[in-house]
Design a protein around this motif. Sequence first.
Motif, PDB file in Angstrom:
ATOM      1  N   MET A  93       1.076  -1.191   0.293  1.00 18.29           N
ATOM      2  CA  MET A  93       0.219  -0.237   0.145  1.00 18.29           C
ATOM      3  C   MET A  93       1.145   1.266   0.098  1.00 18.29           C
ATOM      4  O   MET A  93       1.958   0.996   0.347  1.00 18.29           O
ATOM      5  N   LYS A 108      -3.270   5.973   1.931  1.00 16.91           N
ATOM      6  CA  LYS A 108      -2.244   4.442   2.069  1.00 16.91           C
ATOM      7  C   LYS A 108      -4.394   3.617   2.403  1.00 16.91           C
ATOM      8  O   LYS A 108      -5.215   3.704   2.441  1.00 16.91           O
ATOM      9  N   GLY A 109      -4.378   2.126   1.180  1.00 14.56           N
ATOM     10  CA  GLY A 109      -5.154   1.675   0.960  1.00 14.56           C
ATOM     11  C   GLY A 109      -6.530   2.826  -0.030  1.00 14.56           C
ATOM     12  O   GLY A 109      -7.470   2.026   0.967  1.00 14.56           O
ATOM     13  N   ASP A 161       1.019  -2.075  -5.217  1.00 15.30           N
ATOM     14  CA  ASP A 161       0.389  -0.857  -3.523  1.00 15.30           C
ATOM     15  C   ASP A 161      -0.461   0.069  -4.639  1.00 15.30           C
ATOM     16  O   ASP A 161      -1.290   0.357  -3.438  1.00 15.30           O
ATOM     17  N   HIS A 215     -10.882  -4.607  -3.711  1.00 18.16           N
ATOM     18  CA  HIS A 215     -10.424  -4.075  -3.574  1.00 18.16           C
ATOM     19  C   HIS A 215      -9.935  -3.499  -2.222  1.00 18.16           C
ATOM     20  O   HIS A 215      -8.515  -3.553  -1.219  1.00 18.16           O
ATOM     21  N   ARG A 216     -10.890  -4.203  -1.686  1.00 25.80           N
ATOM     22  CA  ARG A 216     -11.114  -5.270   0.240  1.00 25.80           C
ATOM     23  C   ARG A 216      -9.937  -6.432   0.405  1.00 25.80           C
ATOM     24  O   ARG A 216      -9.376  -5.899   1.306  1.00 25.80           O
ATOM     25  N   THR A 253      -7.226  -7.207  -1.746  1.00 26.68           N
ATOM     26  CA  THR A 253      -5.712  -6.414  -1.688  1.00 26.68           C
ATOM     27  C   THR A 253      -5.317  -5.042  -0.979  1.00 26.68           C
ATOM     28  O   THR A 253      -4.478  -5.037  -0.610  1.00 26.68           O
ATOM     29  N   GLY A 254      -5.970  -4.215  -0.738  1.00 30.82           N
ATOM     30  CA  GLY A 254      -6.064  -3.429   0.150  1.00 30.82           C
ATOM     31  C   GLY A 254      -5.355  -2.241  -0.492  1.00 30.82           C
ATOM     32  O   GLY A 254      -4.659  -1.407   0.143  1.00 30.82           O
ATOM     33  N   ALA A 255      -5.212  -2.384  -2.029  1.00 35.01           N
ATOM     34  CA  ALA A 255      -3.842  -1.702  -2.842  1.00 35.01           C
ATOM     35  C   ALA A 255      -4.852  -0.180  -2.858  1.00 35.01           C
ATOM     36  O   ALA A 255      -5.828   0.314  -2.822  1.00 35.01           O
ATOM     37  N   THR A 256      -3.971   0.707  -3.005  1.00 33.04           N
ATOM     38  CA  THR A 256      -4.743   2.502  -3.097  1.00 33.04           C
ATOM     39  C   THR A 256      -4.916   2.424  -4.980  1.00 33.04           C
ATOM     40  O   THR A 256      -4.376   1.964  -5.455  1.00 33.04           O
TER      41      THR A 256
END
Length: 366
Positions: free
Chosen positions: A1, A29-30, A154, A181-182, A184-187
């Motif tokens: 992230m 982030k995220g 990220d 998205h939830r 991977t948590g990637a921005t």
Amino acid sequence: MAYLTLRGINKIYPNGYHAVHDFNLEIEKGEFIVFVGSSGCGKSTTLRMIAGLENISKGEFYIDGERANEKGPRERGVAMVFQSYALYPHMTVYDNLAFGLELQGVDDDVIEQRVKSTAAILGLTDYLERLPRELSGGQRQRVAVGRAIIRKVDIFLMDEPLSNLDAKQRVTMRSEITQIHRETGATTIYVTHDQTEAMTMADRIVVMKDGYVQQVGTPYDLYFEPTNMFVAGFIGEPPMNFIESRLENGKLDINSNIVDLSFAADREVLEKYEGKDIVFGFRPEAVKVVKDEPVENAYNFSCVVELVELLGDNTNVYVDIYGTSSILKVDPHESPAINTGFEFAVPYGSVYLFDKETEKRIKLRK
Ligand code: ADP
């Protein structure tokens, strides 16, 4: 992230066209950020500057606090999904997914494992040996998303990824992308012209117009606290209704129909705007149907019904209010007939006022 900082970003194309003006944003982030606005407002240009596909004419861009203006696309740790899918037509789904990892020199067994897990997330397990032309539009878009997530970067950038899909597929993919998205948590930065996508997917939305950011906020903020007429009209479907009027003696004169604003607004506010042209705004879904008695704590209006559209859960009633066309969202069981008179009410708390000259929202209460 990663967290991103855009400070005073501008884009002036070689032909001199100034496509993006002073874009400022801190992305956490995220976060899932959506850039929304009509075609040509500078969304893709901004996204492409973040991706490193366009140079930044002026301003500073940081990834995790480190200046990234001069970094190439690969060094930025971003993966991008395009509207056009950009799949390799002669490669199978497996090879399309694996290609980016092969370029990075990742071991074959790691690639196989990641292709399989990515395919499983996206429901593509049974299609790995197919070519893109043997897939539906929705499946192709899944492969395009898969190619981005398989790289475990990220930062995800998505440019109108759903616009080639039909309405039903769009709704399905919308929730799938939110789910990914939830996980991977990637921005994520997501570009769309569709306010429904923006409202349903974003943590925060950036509304753009003519290369300028109009407002940045949560979907809730933009819907309830729009900063100007553009945002008020862009967010919400059908859009907010606007009726032009003039403020005289603390009262709005709407084509000789008088609305006493002292119920909705503070006296100081009314004094400040006395004698000015004011736009009276209310959302289609805020109205109440007047039955026998006037609705209390609300402005009651008479209008003529021009058109009625039954949508199932509600009807859109197109009306003429003292010479201005507006849309009202009404319960189908309360829906009027065409060419009849109709009375409705706007609760005081649902009134929005705008300065006609600046188009800025006037805060009714201090
Ligand atoms: P959006 O993504 O919001 O639809 P774009 O960022 O693609 O808008 O484009 C913003 C504006 O910049 C548009 O007016 C477009 O015509 C212009 N534009 C885009 N690419 C170029 C280019 N390479 N040269 C000159 N103008 C461009």
